[in-house]
Scaffold this motif. Sequence first.
Motif, mmCIF file in Angstrom:
data_model
loop_
_atom_site.group_PDB
_atom_site.id
_atom_site.type_symbol
_atom_site.label_atom_id
_atom_site.label_comp_id
_atom_site.label_asym_id
_atom_site.label_seq_id
_atom_site.Cartn_x
_atom_site.Cartn_y
_atom_site.Cartn_z
ATOM 1 N N SER A 549 0.857 -1.188 0.000
ATOM 2 C CA SER A 549 0.000 0.000 0.000
ATOM 3 C C SER A 549 0.892 1.236 0.000
ATOM 4 C CB SER A 549 -0.915 0.013 1.227
ATOM 5 O OG SER A 549 -0.156 0.213 2.412
ATOM 6 N N SER A 550 0.438 2.272 -0.679
ATOM 7 C CA SER A 550 1.248 3.488 -0.733
ATOM 8 C C SER A 550 0.391 4.675 -1.110
ATOM 9 C CB SER A 550 2.387 3.337 -1.748
ATOM 10 O OG SER A 550 1.883 3.297 -3.069
ATOM 11 N N MET A 551 0.891 5.845 -0.816
ATOM 12 C CA MET A 551 0.331 7.094 -1.323
ATOM 13 C C MET A 551 1.472 7.858 -2.003
ATOM 14 S SD MET A 551 -0.202 9.560 2.026
ATOM 15 C CE MET A 551 -1.566 8.576 2.619
ATOM 16 N N SER A 552 1.119 8.638 -3.016
ATOM 17 C CA SER A 552 2.178 9.287 -3.792
ATOM 18 C C SER A 552 1.703 10.615 -4.361
ATOM 19 C CB SER A 552 2.646 8.378 -4.930
ATOM 20 O OG SER A 552 1.588 8.135 -5.835
ATOM 21 N N LEU A 553 2.674 11.431 -4.726
ATOM 22 C CA LEU A 553 2.405 12.702 -5.397
ATOM 23 C C LEU A 553 3.318 12.793 -6.603
ATOM 24 C CD1 LEU A 553 1.033 15.488 -5.521
ATOM 25 C CD2 LEU A 553 2.906 16.380 -4.103
ATOM 26 N N PHE A 575 8.537 12.920 -8.264
ATOM 27 C CA PHE A 575 7.715 11.829 -7.747
ATOM 28 C C PHE A 575 8.104 11.534 -6.306
ATOM 29 C CE2 PHE A 575 6.979 7.226 -7.091
ATOM 30 C CZ PHE A 575 5.594 7.205 -7.266
ATOM 31 N N LEU A 576 7.113 11.549 -5.437
ATOM 32 C CA LEU A 576 7.322 11.242 -4.020
ATOM 33 C C LEU A 576 6.301 10.182 -3.615
ATOM 34 C CD1 LEU A 576 8.671 11.845 -1.277
ATOM 35 C CD2 LEU A 576 6.954 13.627 -0.934
ATOM 36 N N GLU A 577 6.798 9.093 -2.995
ATOM 37 C CA GLU A 577 5.912 7.991 -2.627
ATOM 38 C C GLU A 577 6.219 7.548 -1.207
ATOM 39 O OE1 GLU A 577 4.399 3.702 -4.470
ATOM 40 O OE2 GLU A 577 6.333 4.538 -5.079
ATOM 41 N N SER A 578 5.155 7.296 -0.471
ATOM 42 C CA SER A 578 5.279 6.779 0.893
ATOM 43 C C SER A 578 4.541 5.447 0.943
ATOM 44 C CB SER A 578 4.679 7.763 1.897
ATOM 45 O OG SER A 578 4.696 7.212 3.200
ATOM 46 N N GLY A 579 5.274 4.371 1.137
ATOM 47 C CA GLY A 579 4.682 3.045 1.160
ATOM 48 C C GLY A 579 4.346 2.605 2.565
ATOM 49 N N GLY A 580 3.172 1.977 2.714
ATOM 50 C CA GLY A 580 2.770 1.450 4.020
ATOM 51 C C GLY A 580 2.460 2.507 5.045
ATOM 52 N N LYS A 600 7.090 -0.927 4.286
ATOM 53 C CA LYS A 600 7.043 0.487 4.646
ATOM 54 C C LYS A 600 8.292 1.140 4.049
ATOM 55 C CE LYS A 600 4.709 -0.482 9.050
ATOM 56 N NZ LYS A 600 4.775 -0.354 10.532
ATOM 57 N N PHE A 601 8.088 2.133 3.231
ATOM 58 C CA PHE A 601 9.236 2.729 2.549
ATOM 59 C C PHE A 601 8.922 4.148 2.093
ATOM 60 C CE2 PHE A 601 6.600 0.690 -0.641
ATOM 61 C CZ PHE A 601 6.553 1.611 -1.683
ATOM 62 N N LEU A 602 9.964 4.860 1.754
ATOM 63 C CA LEU A 602 9.875 6.188 1.154
ATOM 64 C C LEU A 602 10.669 6.183 -0.142
ATOM 65 C CD1 LEU A 602 10.451 8.454 4.304
ATOM 66 C CD2 LEU A 602 8.269 8.048 3.129
ATOM 67 N N LYS A 603 10.145 6.838 -1.156
ATOM 68 C CA LYS A 603 10.825 6.877 -2.448
ATOM 69 C C LYS A 603 10.668 8.259 -3.066
ATOM 70 C CE LYS A 603 11.206 4.470 -6.892
ATOM 71 N NZ LYS A 603 10.713 3.333 -7.730
ATOM 72 N N PHE A 604 11.774 8.756 -3.613
ATOM 73 C CA PHE A 604 11.757 10.063 -4.276
ATOM 74 C C PHE A 604 12.529 9.969 -5.582
ATOM 75 C CE2 PHE A 604 13.825 14.191 -5.121
ATOM 76 C CZ PHE A 604 12.689 14.963 -5.320
ATOM 77 N N TYR A 632 11.790 1.190 5.709
ATOM 78 C CA TYR A 632 11.910 1.298 7.164
ATOM 79 C C TYR A 632 11.029 0.258 7.869
ATOM 80 C CZ TYR A 632 7.548 4.073 6.968
ATOM 81 O OH TYR A 632 6.257 4.516 6.746
ATOM 82 N N SER A 633 10.655 -0.801 7.122
ATOM 83 C CA SER A 633 9.894 -1.883 7.738
ATOM 84 C C SER A 633 10.856 -2.905 8.338
ATOM 85 C CB SER A 633 8.985 -2.551 6.700
ATOM 86 O OG SER A 633 9.735 -2.977 5.584
#
Length: 798
Positions: A549-553, A575-580, A600-604, A632-633
Amino acid sequence: MKRVTKTLFLLSTVLLSGCLGTRYLKDGEDLLYKQEIKGTEGLNKEDLYALYRQKPNNRFPFPYYWFYQVGLRKYDTAKIRQKKQRIEYYFLNKIRKARDNERRVKNLNSKKLAKLAVQDRVLEEGNLFMRWGEPLAVYDSLKTEETVSQLNQYLHSKGYFQAVSSYDVKKSGRKISLTYQLTPGTPHRLDSIYYSTQDSAIYKLIQANVKEAILQKGQNYDQRKFSRERDRIDALLKNNGYFGFNKQYIYFNVDTTSGDYGIDTNIVIETPPGEDKHKVFKVDTIKFRTDANIVVPNAKRSTNMYQGIVYEYYKRKFSRRVLNRRVFIKQGDYYSRDNTFKTQRQLANLDMFRFVNINYDTTGGKMIANIVTSPLKKFQTSNEVGINVASQGLPGPFYNVSFKNRNIFGGLETLEFNGRVSIEGVPSGTDVNEVLKSQELSGNFTLTFPQFIFPYGNKLTSRAGLFNPKTRIAVGDIYTNRPDYRRNNLNGSISYSWSNQKNAQFIFTLDEISLINTGNISNAFQDRLDQLEMQGSNLFRSFEPSFVSSMSLLNIYNFNSYGSQNSRAAFLKLFLESGGTTLNFINTDFLEARNLEFYKFLKFNIDYRQLLPISGANTLAYRVNVGIAKSYSDNKVLPYEKYFFAGGSNGIRAWSPRRLGPGAFTPINETTGLFDDRFEQYGEILLESSLELRRNLFGFLDGALFIDAGNIWTIDEEEGRENGKFRIDKFFKEIAVGSGAGLRFDFSFLILRFDAAIKIHDPARPEGSRFIFNKDFNSDVFRNQNLVNYNIGIGYPF
């Protein structure tokens, strides 16, 4: 050896023929070989070069006039006209025989016109070789004089009223070298600027907006700025009620007699003949016809007022509330050209109407705004067959089918189904020399609302209509079948999109959920995962049943239509994404009970590209692509699709897809002791850049010279991939560099690309032996590695 000698001789002949163009000259003719302009300090050189009335022949990468001369030898207008006559007679006889078959006659006429058009083009533009090439640049002294005149006019338009241009001709044999010398002198500047008009209302409006004026005191005189100032005033008035205003009412009085190179500028706004002011219009009535071009016999359209707009229709199909949010013309407001264009654009963005026309009726002194639309078909189906644009492998065929249901609930919503079947060549996860057939089957249902589905006030909802707001709810499934493994991805998402009026697009994905299941993992691929697990890597978890699961911009900025033309343009993607993210606030026991991995992760990621036309047919393109992803999971791993990979036809082209990096890691086969790039390499940090010089060679064939640089890295050191960690004091030594050349076949409907790239700097090799010119570059360990990599792709690499 003889064959090599002949090849070199022929190559030398073609290259040296750039100096032998004089052999095609007639008696009394000279060749314009080169030209330059001096004295260009402070001036736009591109503008100046565009003023040449004659240009030398292009000689890079080969002399184009040679093609023209080859075609000219076989060019005979008499034979072409005879061929046209034969075509006429041939089809005349065919048409006579088929005169009773109307469809056959129509087809024959179409074929005849097509064949005649081909011959007409040959008459006007020359045969194929002539169109590929260019005529010999025979020196013309009259065109030199014309160029001098144009240069003087340009300098005068920039305020250099005492400018003088001259030229010098140097002749060597039958080759001419031209030098244009500019002596601009001192430019005139704007000392004072004032506005004059009998219309006091216009004067007040202009003074209230004078800070936005294009012309400012102290600037050098520039005719282009005068033209832009006229456009600004015209737009200002037309956005404040002056519907009948025309730019012809604006003119400039310029006085250059004040001395000391100063200019007094009076901007005059005239009034209509016999009038002391311009008429101002307010919108009295707004009429919106939603079903133009539809005729219902013996029926009249209903008329209905809703929030200041009179709707006309046979049958009410569309939500007036939603339509009102896309109409920015308001009853009682002053006429505004900008609001008219905004309304037309945002109504068109709804994908509900075949056309949107807006006109104004001022008969009788009142202003009636008429919005006229014609609806598109409620149901629409489409099919598409094409070729995948492969970024990491080989292109392959695809088939798309889509079904669209417009206005499904009456609120201008759209329900769409998309199905796709595709095949493409992808690099094997375990053997760099093997290309696998990857089959993909996907289906996706999308429900799109023309507004934000979000609890906020009506006033804000109406304002949001300016930005083409949309809410998308999507559910789909993607099934991938490749020899390494099979993977099924059941997914759903809710996202919001909007755009500004110029060049920016925004997509905010509130939540995207995927259930991923991987099966039928091949023995070789499983061995690779097991090997990595023994070395301390958690990558194997990416291939276990997973919940993602993630949210992104996503922000996309497109400046000057990047990708659709060869003018100066740029493209920026953030692109910025926050997973979990939501998993931080809920109990995850239900996932663990079902043996589902979660992340759980962050991606840019930031991707910037630019096109820079430099001269003639040459364009410089460059790209910078940077990204970072961090888990970070508890499992310390990313979903496999979230990692970064390097290499391939759209990345660092001297390396095979997904085989570059990480860092200075050197994969060695424990059995053979040789370099071993059978396995894909993944990373959490990406740095990638490319520089490419593009040029049209002739006709549909373009060429390119390029250099790529970059790599991927891991954030933490991994036991099985030593030297793959990103270190601030070492990463610049671990940049891979490749260079090469390519051909692009531009068939208008697609661009087929072939690139050949060679490794220049390989960070997998020991320090001191990483450059191709080093004698140890091809040591025993690396003797099995290919230095040259070939790429096939569809479209430009960036």
